[in-house]
Design an enzyme around this catalytic site. Structure first.
Site, PDB file in Angstrom:
ATOM      1  CD  GLU A 141      -3.706  -3.222  -8.029  1.00 55.51           C
ATOM      2  OE1 GLU A 141      -2.898  -4.167  -8.020  1.00 55.51           O
ATOM      3  OE2 GLU A 141      -4.849  -3.305  -7.548  1.00 55.51           O
ATOM      4  CG  ASP A 155      -3.106  -0.987  -5.112  1.00 57.25           C
ATOM      5  OD1 ASP A 155      -3.363   0.080  -5.710  1.00 57.25           O
ATOM      6  OD2 ASP A 155      -3.982  -1.823  -4.814  1.00 57.25           O
ATOM      7  CG  ASP A 196      -8.493  -2.354  -7.944  1.00 56.79           C
ATOM      8  OD1 ASP A 196      -9.715  -2.464  -8.143  1.00 56.79           O
ATOM      9  OD2 ASP A 196      -7.969  -2.712  -6.878  1.00 56.79           O
ATOM     10  CE  LYS A 254      -3.505  -2.188  -0.572  1.00 57.15           C
ATOM     11  NZ  LYS A 254      -4.266  -2.003  -1.802  1.00 57.15           N
ATOM     12  CE  LYS A 313     -10.372  -4.467  -4.535  1.00 50.84           C
ATOM     13  NZ  LYS A 313      -9.278  -4.108  -5.456  1.00 50.84           N
TER      14      LYS A 313
HETATM   15 MG    MG Z   1      -5.909  -2.384  -5.925  1.00 51.34          MG
END
Ligand code: MG
Length: 379
Positions: free
Chosen positions: A230, A205, A253, A177, A277
């Site tokens: 990402e 990401d 994403d 992250k 997702k």
């Molecule tokens: Mg992601």
């Protein structure tokens, strides 16, 4: 006609009741932090129960990553079920196309509201047919599904220690992250890559957290490393500009929330892999449609959800296990991040891998004492 099976009688099954339970999922690591200072310490998850007149019950789960990640929030899932649920009573839960058409006709958007209902109906279809969801979604590819571990945003050394710890537990894929201060993010990426082996995969990401110039700067500062970037920026156009400027493996994403933008991104060569997702796309039915399209286009996928417990993890396992291995980029086992188990039968990580259950449906049995009384009852 000889040799022809007698047509079975078309007995309808009907949805008689839809319930929602609210469960809190605390984290083993006290909290989970990502870009822009966003964090969650206890996840608010909704477990959806669909009852039928055939005596079969299906279970689903929806757990937004707090109210500030995607346009979704936990209480909205439950109030959405109150709005949508009455329109679904009497439908056959096994007819997932009809169910999704009705949901889309009755409620514009709000994919996270639809996801848990759709997931529960897949569970019913599996139980009614005696087959695991992964068989119904195309069949089991390979022996097991390789997992990644998401690494909460901390100081660079702390993140490197976490990665080393999870690597020792068997993970070989990591998603850092970042999306914070670009200078610290460069340190984070370098610190973590230095503790990994060449066969380990690392994704940075940013969860939309960088501006375009910050993203280009970070990417250029770490382009000597084996690394995927990402969702660096908020908009699709910014991400595309970064992609074209950095020349690194790239994943989208948050921007990929439906077919239109997926096809646009594919045509623009805006990504090398895509993150799907389940609740972002509105359930297993819609996610499977996009999964199959990505598979046909040869586009690799991270198959997961925004967050969740045992039921979401089971759904991810069925979705991922029924995806061709060469196109499975990663998945994750959210039930191992949280301290509360809401169901038995869910996949348990073994050396960085999980498997879809071979039992009918999702293969989970909720722990009713953990769910407590329903907070929403429709029907
Ligand atoms: Mg992601």
């Amino acid at each position: 006609m000889p040799g022809r099976a007698e047509a079975s009688s078309d007995t309808k099954m009907k949805i008689t009741r839809i319930l929602a339970h609210r469960v809190e999922l605390p984290l083993h690591e006290s909290n989970y932090k990502w870009s822009g200072g966003k964090s969650v310490s206890v996840f608010d998850s909704t477990v959806v129960r669909v009852d039928t007149d055939a005596g079969l019950t299906g279970w689903g789960e929806v757990c937004p990553l707090g109210p500030f990640y995607l346009p979704a929030y936990a209480e909205g899932v439950r109030s959405g079920i109150m709005e949508l649920g009455p329109r679904l009573l009497g439908l056959d839960p096994r007819e997932l196309g009809v169910l999704n058409a009705r949901m889309d006709a009755c409620l514009k958007g709000h994919p996270h509201v639809k996801s848990g209902i759709d997931m529960a109906c897949w569970d019913i279809l599996g139980k009614a047919s005696g087959l695991p969801v992964c068989t119904l979604m195309g069949g089991r590819h390979g022996d097991a599904v390789r997992l990644y571990r998401a690494i909460s945003q901390e100081e660079p050394d702390a993140m490197a220690r976490r990665v080393a710890q999870y690597r020792a537990e068997g993970y070989s894929r990591f998603q850092l992250k970042v999306g914070g201060d670009p200078d610290v993010d460069i340190e984070r990426i370098r610190a973590v890559r230095s503790v990994l082996r060449s066969t380990d995969r690392l994704v940075a990401d940013a969860n939309t957290g960088w501006t375009q110039h910050e993203a280009v700067r970070v990417a250029r500062a770490v382009r000597d490393l084996d690394l995927y970037i990402e969702q660096p920026c908020l908009t699709y156009e910014e991400c595309l500009a970064v992609r074209r400027a950095c020349g690194m493996p790239f994943i989208l994403d948050e921007n990929i929330d439906g077919l239109d933008v997926l096809l646009r991104a594919r045509a623009d060569l805006a990504m090398d892999a895509v993150n799907l997702k389940i609740s972002k796309l509105g359930g297993l039915t819609r996610t499977r449609q996009i999964r199959d399209l990505c598979a046909s286009m040869g586009l690799a996928m991270t198959l997961e959800d925004s967050w969740g417990g045992d039921i979401v993890t089971a759904a991810i396992a069925h979705l991922a296990h029924s995806t061709p291995e060469s196109l499975r980029f990663t998945s994750t086992d959210f039930n191992s991040y949280v301290t509360v188990s809401i169901a038995t039968g869910a996949p348990r990580r073994e050396e960085g891998f999980m498997r879809a259950s071979g039992d009918p449906g999702l293969g989970v049995e909720p722990r009713l004492e953990v769910l407590g009384p329903a907070v929403v009852t429709v029907g």
